[in-house]
Design a protein around this motif. Structure first.
Motif, PDB file in Angstrom:
ATOM      1  N   LEU A 169       0.833  -1.210   0.000  1.00 59.76           N
ATOM      2  CA  LEU A 169       0.000   0.000   0.000  1.00 59.76           C
ATOM      3  C   LEU A 169       0.861   1.252   0.000  1.00 59.76           C
ATOM      4  CD1 LEU A 169      -2.757  -0.831   2.659  1.00 59.76           C
ATOM      5  CD2 LEU A 169      -3.104  -0.455   0.202  1.00 59.76           C
ATOM      6  N   PRO A 170       0.407   2.308  -0.683  1.00 64.82           N
ATOM      7  CA  PRO A 170       1.129   3.586  -0.597  1.00 64.82           C
ATOM      8  C   PRO A 170       0.952   4.192   0.795  1.00 64.82           C
ATOM      9  CG  PRO A 170      -0.875   3.826  -1.889  1.00 64.82           C
ATOM     10  CD  PRO A 170      -0.756   2.368  -1.564  1.00 64.82           C
ATOM     11  N   THR A 171       1.902   4.999   1.192  1.00 64.15           N
ATOM     12  CA  THR A 171       1.864   5.656   2.498  1.00 64.15           C
ATOM     13  C   THR A 171       1.273   7.050   2.368  1.00 64.15           C
ATOM     14  OG1 THR A 171       4.109   6.444   2.134  1.00 64.15           O
ATOM     15  CG2 THR A 171       3.865   4.387   3.375  1.00 64.15           C
ATOM     16  N   ARG A 172       1.047   7.673   3.505  1.00 57.48           N
ATOM     17  CA  ARG A 172       0.558   9.050   3.552  1.00 57.48           C
ATOM     18  C   ARG A 172       1.734  10.006   3.481  1.00 57.48           C
ATOM     19  NH1 ARG A 172      -1.476   7.538   8.013  1.00 57.48           N
ATOM     20  NH2 ARG A 172      -3.453   6.548   7.730  1.00 57.48           N
ATOM     21  N   GLY A 173       1.769  10.862   2.482  1.00 58.14           N
ATOM     22  CA  GLY A 173       2.772  11.917   2.435  1.00 58.14           C
ATOM     23  C   GLY A 173       4.137  11.520   1.933  1.00 58.14           C
ATOM     24  N   THR A 174       4.304  10.295   1.440  1.00 55.89           N
ATOM     25  CA  THR A 174       5.581   9.891   0.841  1.00 55.89           C
ATOM     26  C   THR A 174       5.287   9.188  -0.474  1.00 55.89           C
ATOM     27  OG1 THR A 174       5.906   7.594   1.596  1.00 55.89           O
ATOM     28  CG2 THR A 174       6.376   9.337   3.198  1.00 55.89           C
ATOM     29  N   ARG A 175       6.341   8.921  -1.236  1.00 62.79           N
ATOM     30  CA  ARG A 175       6.186   8.152  -2.483  1.00 62.79           C
ATOM     31  C   ARG A 175       6.459   6.672  -2.244  1.00 62.79           C
ATOM     32  NH1 ARG A 175       9.897  10.753  -6.812  1.00 62.79           N
ATOM     33  NH2 ARG A 175      11.330  10.705  -5.060  1.00 62.79           N
ATOM     34  N   TRP A 176       6.720   6.285  -0.991  1.00 60.06           N
ATOM     35  CA  TRP A 176       7.039   4.903  -0.656  1.00 60.06           C
ATOM     36  C   TRP A 176       5.794   4.086  -0.369  1.00 60.06           C
ATOM     37  CZ3 TRP A 176      10.784   7.527   3.067  1.00 60.06           C
ATOM     38  CH2 TRP A 176      12.053   7.651   2.485  1.00 60.06           C
ATOM     39  N   THR A 177       5.964   2.777  -0.451  1.00 62.16           N
ATOM     40  CA  THR A 177       4.953   1.843   0.044  1.00 62.16           C
ATOM     41  C   THR A 177       5.186   1.662   1.545  1.00 62.16           C
ATOM     42  OG1 THR A 177       6.340  -0.105  -0.265  1.00 62.16           O
ATOM     43  CG2 THR A 177       4.970   0.569  -2.165  1.00 62.16           C
ATOM     44  N   ASN A 178       4.246   1.001   2.206  1.00 57.31           N
ATOM     45  CA  ASN A 178       4.432   0.700   3.630  1.00 57.31           C
ATOM     46  C   ASN A 178       5.715  -0.087   3.875  1.00 57.31           C
ATOM     47  OD1 ASN A 178       2.148   1.935   4.799  1.00 57.31           O
ATOM     48  ND2 ASN A 178       0.852   0.196   4.272  1.00 57.31           N
ATOM     49  N   GLY A 179       5.988  -1.062   3.032  1.00 58.91           N
ATOM     50  CA  GLY A 179       7.201  -1.866   3.206  1.00 58.91           C
ATOM     51  C   GLY A 179       8.465  -1.030   3.063  1.00 58.91           C
ATOM     52  N   GLN A 180       8.475  -0.158   2.087  1.00 52.96           N
ATOM     53  CA  GLN A 180       9.639   0.708   1.882  1.00 52.96           C
ATOM     54  C   GLN A 180       9.810   1.687   3.042  1.00 52.96           C
ATOM     55  OE1 GLN A 180       8.321   2.207  -1.882  1.00 52.96           O
ATOM     56  NE2 GLN A 180       9.383   0.617  -3.057  1.00 52.96           N
ATOM     57  N   LEU A 181       8.697   2.213   3.533  1.00 51.66           N
ATOM     58  CA  LEU A 181       8.789   3.148   4.656  1.00 51.66           C
ATOM     59  C   LEU A 181       9.234   2.434   5.926  1.00 51.66           C
ATOM     60  CD1 LEU A 181       8.532   6.019   5.667  1.00 51.66           C
ATOM     61  CD2 LEU A 181       6.091   5.612   6.034  1.00 51.66           C
ATOM     62  N   LEU A 182       8.823   1.186   6.124  1.00 49.67           N
ATOM     63  CA  LEU A 182       9.326   0.424   7.278  1.00 49.67           C
ATOM     64  C   LEU A 182      10.841   0.294   7.200  1.00 49.67           C
ATOM     65  CD1 LEU A 182       6.680  -2.402   7.688  1.00 49.67           C
ATOM     66  CD2 LEU A 182       7.251  -0.635   9.366  1.00 49.67           C
ATOM     67  N   TRP A 183      11.350   0.028   6.001  1.00 49.78           N
ATOM     68  CA  TRP A 183      12.809  -0.067   5.866  1.00 49.78           C
ATOM     69  C   TRP A 183      13.458   1.274   6.187  1.00 49.78           C
ATOM     70  CZ3 TRP A 183      17.119   1.954   3.891  1.00 49.78           C
ATOM     71  CH2 TRP A 183      18.271   1.192   4.011  1.00 49.78           C
ATOM     72  N   HIS A 184      12.870   2.349   5.719  1.00 50.36           N
ATOM     73  CA  HIS A 184      13.407   3.681   6.006  1.00 50.36           C
ATOM     74  C   HIS A 184      13.394   3.954   7.512  1.00 50.36           C
ATOM     75  CE1 HIS A 184      14.363   7.895   5.324  1.00 50.36           C
ATOM     76  NE2 HIS A 184      13.355   8.212   6.126  1.00 50.36           N
ATOM     77  N   MET A 185      12.377   3.494   8.210  1.00 50.60           N
ATOM     78  CA  MET A 185      12.315   3.664   9.669  1.00 50.60           C
ATOM     79  C   MET A 185      13.451   2.894  10.337  1.00 50.60           C
ATOM     80  SD  MET A 185       8.152   3.414   9.813  1.00 50.60           S
ATOM     81  CE  MET A 185       7.929   3.229  11.572  1.00 50.60           C
ATOM     82  N   LEU A 186      13.725   1.694   9.867  1.00 45.57           N
ATOM     83  CA  LEU A 186      14.875   0.922  10.346  1.00 45.57           C
ATOM     84  C   LEU A 186      16.170   1.652  10.037  1.00 45.57           C
ATOM     85  CD1 LEU A 186      16.598  -1.603  11.110  1.00 45.57           C
ATOM     86  CD2 LEU A 186      15.987  -2.549   8.860  1.00 45.57           C
ATOM     87  N   PHE A 187      16.256   2.223   8.845  1.00 43.55           N
ATOM     88  CA  PHE A 187      17.469   2.927   8.427  1.00 43.55           C
ATOM     89  C   PHE A 187      17.806   4.086   9.358  1.00 43.55           C
ATOM     90  CE2 PHE A 187      19.798   5.996   5.745  1.00 43.55           C
ATOM     91  CZ  PHE A 187      20.907   5.202   5.451  1.00 43.55           C
ATOM     92  N   GLY A 188      16.802   4.736   9.930  1.00 43.23           N
ATOM     93  CA  GLY A 188      17.055   5.806  10.884  1.00 43.23           C
ATOM     94  C   GLY A 188      17.918   5.349  12.047  1.00 43.23           C
ATOM     95  N   TYR A 189      17.717   4.121  12.496  1.00 41.65           N
ATOM     96  CA  TYR A 189      18.537   3.564  13.577  1.00 41.65           C
ATOM     97  C   TYR A 189      19.919   3.172  13.049  1.00 41.65           C
ATOM     98  CZ  TYR A 189      14.424   3.484  16.538  1.00 41.65           C
ATOM     99  OH  TYR A 189      13.332   3.863  17.280  1.00 41.65           O
TER     100      TYR A 189
END
Length: 179
Positions: free
Chosen positions: A37-57
């Protein structure tokens, strides 16, 4: 952030524990359709945004190393370094967008959960060893790269950074919302 007072280590440990619980709950409950699924306010999917959240750490470990170097030189050096990075914001934004697009295909949900546990555990162990003196050391950051970067951040600030990043992006996920 930017507070030069002592670091509340237990608060940071509690934040990491909460983020781990949320991250695993999201991964455990996610269907392939949810991850796509697309996310709110980004061009990423939920899966891609989860990876980005991990990347922050993950990136926090690198940032901690930079502070250890730049806090030993005149502040003008880290200010200049931050200025150069700010000037390179456009290429950074492209890389920052494309990274999760490919990385999520390589890692997948199970490995992302393992990586999240590993990185948060690593950050917790490192924080437990930090002296108060070291936690007060800092450097200048490229404020155009991330809304949670301040002009000057200490090690104590950096340990709080990834969970603030995580919480912000968590609100952009659209799990269970069929469009």
């Amino acid at each position: 952030m930017g507070d030069r007072s002592a670091c509340d280590r237990q608060a940071v440990f509690d934040e990491y524990t909460r983020a781990r619980r949320i991250f695993h709950a999201l991964l455990d409950d996610a269907t392939p359709a949810d991850l796509a699924l697309p996310t709110r306010g980004t061009r990423w999917t939920n899966g891609q945004l989860l990876w980005h959240m991990l990347f922050g750490y993950l990136v926090t470990r690198v940032l901690l190393g930079l502070v250890r170097v730049f806090s030993r030189v005149p502040q003008s050096v880290s200010k200049g370094f931050a200025g150069v990075l700010n000037a390179g914001t456009r290429p950074f934004d492209v890389i920052n967008y494309l990274g999760p697009c490919g990385a999520v295909k390589v890692l997948g949900p199970r490995r992302m959960g393992i990586a999240f546990d590993w990185i948060t555990g690593s950050l917790e162990r490192q924080l437990a060893k930090e002296s108060e003196h070291d936690l007060a050391r800092g450097m200048h950051y490229p404020v155009r790269w991330d809304p949670f970067f301040q002009d000057f951040m200490t090690l104590a600030d950096l340990y709080r950074y990834p969970t603030r990043h995580f919480d912000f992006h968590h609100r952009q996920l659209t799990f269970g919302e069929r469009r």
